[in-house]
Design a protein around this motif. Structure first.
Motif, PDB file in Angstrom:
ATOM      1  N   UNK A 409       6.474 -32.730 -49.877  1.00  0.00           N
ATOM      2  CA  UNK A 409       5.275 -31.947 -49.647  1.00  0.00           C
ATOM      3  C   UNK A 409       4.566 -32.247 -48.348  1.00  0.00           C
ATOM      4  N   UNK A 410       3.482 -31.493 -48.105  1.00  0.00           N
ATOM      5  CA  UNK A 410       2.851 -31.574 -46.785  1.00  0.00           C
ATOM      6  C   UNK A 410       2.112 -32.877 -46.528  1.00  0.00           C
ATOM      7  N   UNK A 411       1.633 -33.579 -47.573  1.00  0.00           N
ATOM      8  CA  UNK A 411       0.975 -34.861 -47.316  1.00  0.00           C
ATOM      9  C   UNK A 411       1.950 -35.896 -46.783  1.00  0.00           C
ATOM     10  N   UNK A 412       3.216 -35.758 -47.105  1.00  0.00           N
ATOM     11  CA  UNK A 412       4.230 -36.669 -46.571  1.00  0.00           C
ATOM     12  C   UNK A 412       4.631 -36.297 -45.141  1.00  0.00           C
ATOM     13  N   UNK A 413       4.142 -35.153 -44.664  1.00  0.00           N
ATOM     14  CA  UNK A 413       4.451 -34.703 -43.301  1.00  0.00           C
ATOM     15  C   UNK A 413       3.289 -34.957 -42.343  1.00  0.00           C
ATOM     16  N   UNK A 414       2.261 -35.663 -42.819  1.00  0.00           N
ATOM     17  CA  UNK A 414       1.069 -35.922 -42.015  1.00  0.00           C
ATOM     18  C   UNK A 414       1.428 -36.606 -40.702  1.00  0.00           C
ATOM     19  N   UNK A 415       0.799 -36.126 -39.627  1.00  0.00           N
ATOM     20  CA  UNK A 415       0.930 -36.700 -38.282  1.00  0.00           C
ATOM     21  C   UNK A 415       2.363 -36.684 -37.752  1.00  0.00           C
ATOM     22  N   UNK A 416       3.074 -35.615 -38.078  1.00  0.00           N
ATOM     23  CA  UNK A 416       4.356 -35.317 -37.446  1.00  0.00           C
ATOM     24  C   UNK A 416       4.337 -33.868 -36.974  1.00  0.00           C
ATOM     25  N   UNK A 417       4.876 -33.631 -35.802  1.00  0.00           N
ATOM     26  CA  UNK A 417       5.242 -32.264 -35.446  1.00  0.00           C
ATOM     27  C   UNK A 417       6.567 -32.008 -36.152  1.00  0.00           C
ATOM     28  N   UNK A 418       6.596 -30.988 -36.968  1.00  0.00           N
ATOM     29  CA  UNK A 418       7.796 -30.660 -37.748  1.00  0.00           C
ATOM     30  C   UNK A 418       8.328 -29.335 -37.239  1.00  0.00           C
ATOM     31  N   UNK A 419       9.509 -29.377 -36.639  1.00  0.00           N
ATOM     32  CA  UNK A 419      10.101 -28.185 -36.050  1.00  0.00           C
ATOM     33  C   UNK A 419      11.333 -27.727 -36.806  1.00  0.00           C
ATOM     34  N   UNK A 420      11.359 -26.451 -37.163  1.00  0.00           N
ATOM     35  CA  UNK A 420      12.499 -25.845 -37.860  1.00  0.00           C
ATOM     36  C   UNK A 420      13.296 -25.029 -36.849  1.00  0.00           C
ATOM     37  N   UNK A 421      14.600 -25.230 -36.844  1.00  0.00           N
ATOM     38  CA  UNK A 421      15.485 -24.434 -36.011  1.00  0.00           C
ATOM     39  C   UNK A 421      16.596 -23.902 -36.906  1.00  0.00           C
ATOM     40  N   UNK A 422      16.443 -22.655 -37.333  1.00  0.00           N
ATOM     41  CA  UNK A 422      17.402 -22.091 -38.281  1.00  0.00           C
ATOM     42  C   UNK A 422      18.737 -21.797 -37.631  1.00  0.00           C
ATOM     43  N   UNK A 423      18.735 -21.605 -36.290  1.00  0.00           N
ATOM     44  CA  UNK A 423      19.984 -21.377 -35.587  1.00  0.00           C
ATOM     45  C   UNK A 423      20.831 -22.634 -35.525  1.00  0.00           C
ATOM     46  N   UNK A 424      20.207 -23.734 -35.136  1.00  0.00           N
ATOM     47  CA  UNK A 424      20.909 -25.019 -35.063  1.00  0.00           C
ATOM     48  C   UNK A 424      21.010 -25.692 -36.423  1.00  0.00           C
ATOM     49  N   UNK A 425      20.291 -25.156 -37.397  1.00  0.00           N
ATOM     50  CA  UNK A 425      20.244 -25.685 -38.755  1.00  0.00           C
ATOM     51  C   UNK A 425      19.762 -27.139 -38.762  1.00  0.00           C
ATOM     52  N   UNK A 426      18.599 -27.348 -38.189  1.00  0.00           N
ATOM     53  CA  UNK A 426      18.000 -28.677 -38.147  1.00  0.00           C
ATOM     54  C   UNK A 426      16.500 -28.598 -38.428  1.00  0.00           C
ATOM     55  N   UNK A 427      15.966 -29.710 -38.925  1.00  0.00           N
ATOM     56  CA  UNK A 427      14.535 -29.936 -38.972  1.00  0.00           C
ATOM     57  C   UNK A 427      14.281 -31.208 -38.173  1.00  0.00           C
ATOM     58  N   UNK A 428      13.333 -31.136 -37.245  1.00  0.00           N
ATOM     59  CA  UNK A 428      13.047 -32.264 -36.364  1.00  0.00           C
ATOM     60  C   UNK A 428      11.632 -32.775 -36.616  1.00  0.00           C
ATOM     61  N   UNK A 429      11.512 -34.095 -36.701  1.00  0.00           N
ATOM     62  CA  UNK A 429      10.229 -34.749 -36.895  1.00  0.00           C
ATOM     63  C   UNK A 429       9.888 -35.558 -35.645  1.00  0.00           C
TER      64      UNK A 429
END
Length: 437
Positions: A409-429
């Motif tokens: 959930x989103x509280x576990x994502x606090x203070x990260x830029x979270x980027x989704x790239x559906x083409x490369x099929x990655x999530x970057x923190x």
């Protein structure tokens, strides 16, 4: 309602400027929040977020088990603990708001004539006023592209969506011009809702679907312009301004950025899955018991792709994190052992592990080890003050749902830029002080 974009925390999206325009998001507990209920205490929304997280997770579980009854930035505002995104539909543009929802694919808004609708404080879209509005016929390929679509009256394709709390929407499947920020997109598929009911807020008009479906989702429909890229940054600062970015400005890279494969399941295309291998609490490593296959040598976007089925959904619309029951038992035990303080009971019986906040609580380092990406969770999101003098763990067991779904959930994502790239099929923190964006 279960599928609302429900977040109690500050939701500070990746700062971006589109054609010289930046648009803000307001924290749900900020005095500047126009939708904040005046009687709500500063702790009220986290209690509600707990209940909403359970409802949303239950809805996602039903969905997974087959129970279906150019770059730009745009404003996102909170509504009753959720966040709504400002956009326009039609020609000329008609401004409205929709709940931004990564767990939904179909974008819909209430439309005139509305035979059975919830009250909304905003004007309602009238398709007769738009010169670019067009309904989809029953024999169109569009009408056969989704299990939520069927043939309605007058040979018009109809959609129907029922959410976890039995809120629902029914209406015409249509195409029109969608305007986000100062960028207009022609021929975008959406639902024109004529029968809508349940627990929808009166400060919104529908849903903006940001899920991963390859046909109906806004992310999929605007793929040529945004390339399957979007990013956000979460903060606990109630006074932060926030943005959501799509396209080239949503690329997340540089020092300390770590990427993990984004796993798509054709039968569950809406949801964004990751592979959680283990969790470290202090120096204690806890392995996920679900089977994990080896990572193949194939690469996309410089990240090795997993030959595994994802075991946890990353969902910015769910506040809390839900762990598999077997993992949670050992996780809570490790947290208790690592904190040199005596737990206290939550008087409302909501949260399973709480401590007095009168002292300086020593929170251990908690690291989520995804395939190829170690993400250290922010203490600000791991333990949250739920009432005066009481802080509670925001990571709970999936057993509380009576379900078999794990959600990051989103509280576990606090203070990260979270980027989704559906083409490369990655999530970057990438670590960041999101309150300063």
């Amino acid at each position: 309602m279960a599928s609302k974009f429900i977040i109690f925390c500050a939701f500070a999206f990746l700062f971006a400027e589109i054609n010289g325009i930046t648009l803000d998001l307001i924290h749900p507990d900020s005095p500047q929040n126009p939708f904040r209920h005046p009687s709500q205490t500063r702790f009220g929304y986290i209690r509600q977020a707990f209940r909403n997280s359970q409802s949303r997770a239950s809805y996602i579980n039903h969905r997974i088990n087959g129970d279906f009854s150019t770059k730009f930035a745009t404003t996102v505002k909170p509504s009753g603990g959720g966040y709504v995104m400002k956009y326009s539909i039609g020609t000329p543009p008609f401004e409205t708001y929709g709940i931004a929802d990564t767990g939904s694919d179909i974008t819909w808004t209430q439309c005139k004539p509305c035979t059975n609708c919830f009250n909304q404080s905003l004007p309602m879209f009238d398709p007769k006023t738009s010169s670019s509005y067009k309904t989809m016929p029953c024999d169109s390929s569009t009408c056969s592209s989704s299990t939520s679509f069927s043939c309605g009256v007058n040979d018009v394709c109809q959609y129907q969506v029922t959410y976890g709390d039995q809120s629902s929407t029914v209406g015409d499947v249509a195409m029109d011009t969608l305007t986000l920020g100062n960028t207009a997109f022609k021929g975008v598929l959406f639902g024109c809702g004529h029968e809508n009911g349940g627990t929808f807020s009166d400060s919104t008009s529908g849903i903006v679907g940001l899920g991963g479906d390859g046909v109906t989702s806004i992310i999929a429909q605007l793929d040529r312009q945004i390339g399957g890229k979007f990013a956000y940054c979460l903060s606990t600062d109630a006074n932060s301004t926030s943005h959501i970015s799509f396209g080239p400005d949503a690329v997340v890279n540089g020092a300390k950025a770590v990427s993990t494969p984004l796993i798509k399941k054709p039968e569950q295309a809406t949801f964004y899955w990751l592979n959680l291998e283990r969790i470290t609490v202090g120096g204690k490593s806890l392995t996920v018991k679900s089977p994990v296959a080896e990572i193949s040598g194939r690469r996309e976007g410089a990240v090795k792709q997993a030959s595994v089925e994802g075991n946890i959904i990353i969902d910015s619309g769910t506040t809390l994190t839900f762990l598999p029951s077997d993992l949670y038992t050992s996780f809570e035990s490790a947290v208790r052992e690592a904190i040199p303080a005596t737990p206290v009971s939550d008087p409302q019986g909501t949260f399973p592990l709480c401590y007095s906040s009168s002292g300086n609580l020593e929170v251990p380092r908690i690291i989520a080890h995804f395939t190829g990406a170690d993400v250290e969770l922010s203490a600000k999101g791991t333990f949250v003050e739920v009432e005066e003098g009481l802080v509670c763990l925001t990571i709970i067991s999936q057993a509380s749902l009576g379900a078999d779904i794990a959600i990051f959930g989103n509280l576990s994502e606090i203070d990260y830029i979270v980027g989704y790239d559906l083409g490369a099929r990655t999530v970057t923190f990438k670590p960041a002080d999101c309150s300063k964006f």
